[in-house]
Design a protein around this motif. Structure first.
Motif, short mmCIF file in Angstrom:
data_model
loop_
_atom_site.label_atom_id
_atom_site.label_comp_id
_atom_site.label_asym_id
_atom_site.label_seq_id
_atom_site.Cartn_x
_atom_site.Cartn_y
_atom_site.Cartn_z
N LEU A 122 -12.06 -2.83 13.70
CA LEU A 122 -11.67 -2.31 12.38
C LEU A 122 -12.87 -1.72 11.66
CD1 LEU A 122 -9.67 -1.95 10.05
CD2 LEU A 122 -10.14 -4.30 9.37
N TYR A 123 -14.01 -2.39 11.75
CA TYR A 123 -15.21 -1.92 11.07
C TYR A 123 -15.75 -0.63 11.67
CZ TYR A 123 -15.82 -5.89 7.92
OH TYR A 123 -15.66 -6.81 6.91
N MET A 169 -10.44 -8.17 5.12
CA MET A 169 -10.48 -7.29 6.28
C MET A 169 -9.87 -7.98 7.49
SD MET A 169 -11.75 -4.27 5.49
CE MET A 169 -12.67 -3.46 6.82
N ASP A 170 -9.99 -9.30 7.57
CA ASP A 170 -9.37 -10.04 8.68
C ASP A 170 -7.86 -9.85 8.67
OD1 ASP A 170 -11.62 -11.15 9.90
OD2 ASP A 170 -11.70 -12.81 8.47
N GLU A 171 -7.25 -9.90 7.48
CA GLU A 171 -5.80 -9.74 7.39
C GLU A 171 -5.37 -8.34 7.82
OE1 GLU A 171 -3.88 -12.03 3.81
OE2 GLU A 171 -5.84 -11.30 3.19
N ARG A 206 -15.70 0.75 7.11
CA ARG A 206 -16.77 -0.25 6.99
C ARG A 206 -16.48 -1.33 5.96
NH1 ARG A 206 -19.25 4.27 4.51
NH2 ARG A 206 -19.94 3.93 2.37
N ASN A 207 -15.52 -1.09 5.05
CA ASN A 207 -15.17 -2.11 4.07
C ASN A 207 -13.85 -1.75 3.38
OD1 ASN A 207 -15.86 -0.09 2.18
ND2 ASN A 207 -17.96 -0.86 2.03
N LEU A 209 -11.28 1.90 2.68
CA LEU A 209 -9.83 1.96 2.86
C LEU A 209 -9.15 2.40 1.57
CD1 LEU A 209 -9.34 -1.17 5.09
CD2 LEU A 209 -8.41 1.09 5.60
N PHE A 210 -9.64 1.91 0.45
CA PHE A 210 -9.11 2.31 -0.85
C PHE A 210 -9.22 3.83 -1.01
CE2 PHE A 210 -9.96 3.50 -5.26
CZ PHE A 210 -8.87 2.96 -5.93
#
Length: 225
Positions: A50-51, A36-38, A55-56, A60-61
């Motif tokens: 971003l969160y 998630m940092d990237e 949330r994870n 995003l998938f």
């Protein structure tokens, strides 16, 4: 445009940018190798911001999956000729599935490799999204099948719903085989493109109208066996 409208549009644009960045990184490095940092760095956001949107990585998938499904449906609705026979509509849907999958092999690879594990842990919200997408596709397919049975362009000796399930499951299994099956193709000297390109030729006889077959008989209500 009101301030609220502008903020909503900016929010949607930001979400799109995040999904675009995540999709690019997932395809380039592999889903499991991306953090998630990237993703936050790629869109110049703090991890906390971003969160707020996602949330994870699983969320995003699913955003990528949902967007891909919607684009797929948009394209096949444009391709589908309402005046064509039901049989030709079914074939158009199968051809589009094959061509769309070939054109989106990075997505297909991700969905086949990490999708099963992620789908096994998805929450009810994402389950509902995928269910709605599946229902929409099956509605179009079942309408085409019913039309084909009525106009004589496809076989009419199977329950329409059963026919639809066969077409859906077989088609998806062919265009999205497991990595193990893909390895088997390679060992047999069969390329993926050759495998899917010949699918319609293979499935066509199973769709065609059976000259000697009558319509499927419905089972009496309330009886078993």
């Amino acid at each position: 445009m009101t301030i609220a409208d502008r903020k909503q549009r900016e929010k949607e644009q930001r979400r799109t940018e995040i999904v675009d960045a995540a999709e690019m990184l997932f395809y380039k490095k592999g889903f499991n190798n991306v953090t998630m940092d990237e993703i936050a760095d790629a869109v110049e956001l703090s991890k906390g911001s971003l969160y707020v949107c996602f949330r994870n990585k699983d969320s995003l998938f699913f955003a990528i999956v949902d967007r891909t499904h919607k684009e797929y449906f948009r394209q096949f609705r444009e391709l589908l000729d309402e005046h064509a026979s039901g049989g030709e509509q079914v074939r158009t849907m199968i051809r589009h599935l094959v061509e769309y999958t070939k054109d989106h092999q990075e997505y297909n690879e991700m969905a086949c490799t990490v999708g099963p594990l992620i789908w096994s842990r998805m929450d009810t919200r994402y389950e509902q999204v995928l269910a709605e997408n599946s229902i929409e596709y099956n509605r179009w397919l079942n309408d085409a099948i019913s039309k084909g049975m009525a106009d004589g362009s496809i076989r009419n000796d199977l329950n329409p719903a059963l026919f639809g399930f066969y077409i859906s499951l077989i088609s998806l299994s062919v265009v999205s085989p497991s990595p193990l099956w893909k390895k088997g193709f390679e060992l047999a000297g069969v390329g993926y493109d050759e495998f899917v390109d010949n699918f319609l030729k293979f499935i066509d006889p199973s769709i065609n109208h059976c000259k000697n077959a009558g319509p499927v008989k419905k089972r009496p209500a309330g009886r078993n066996g």
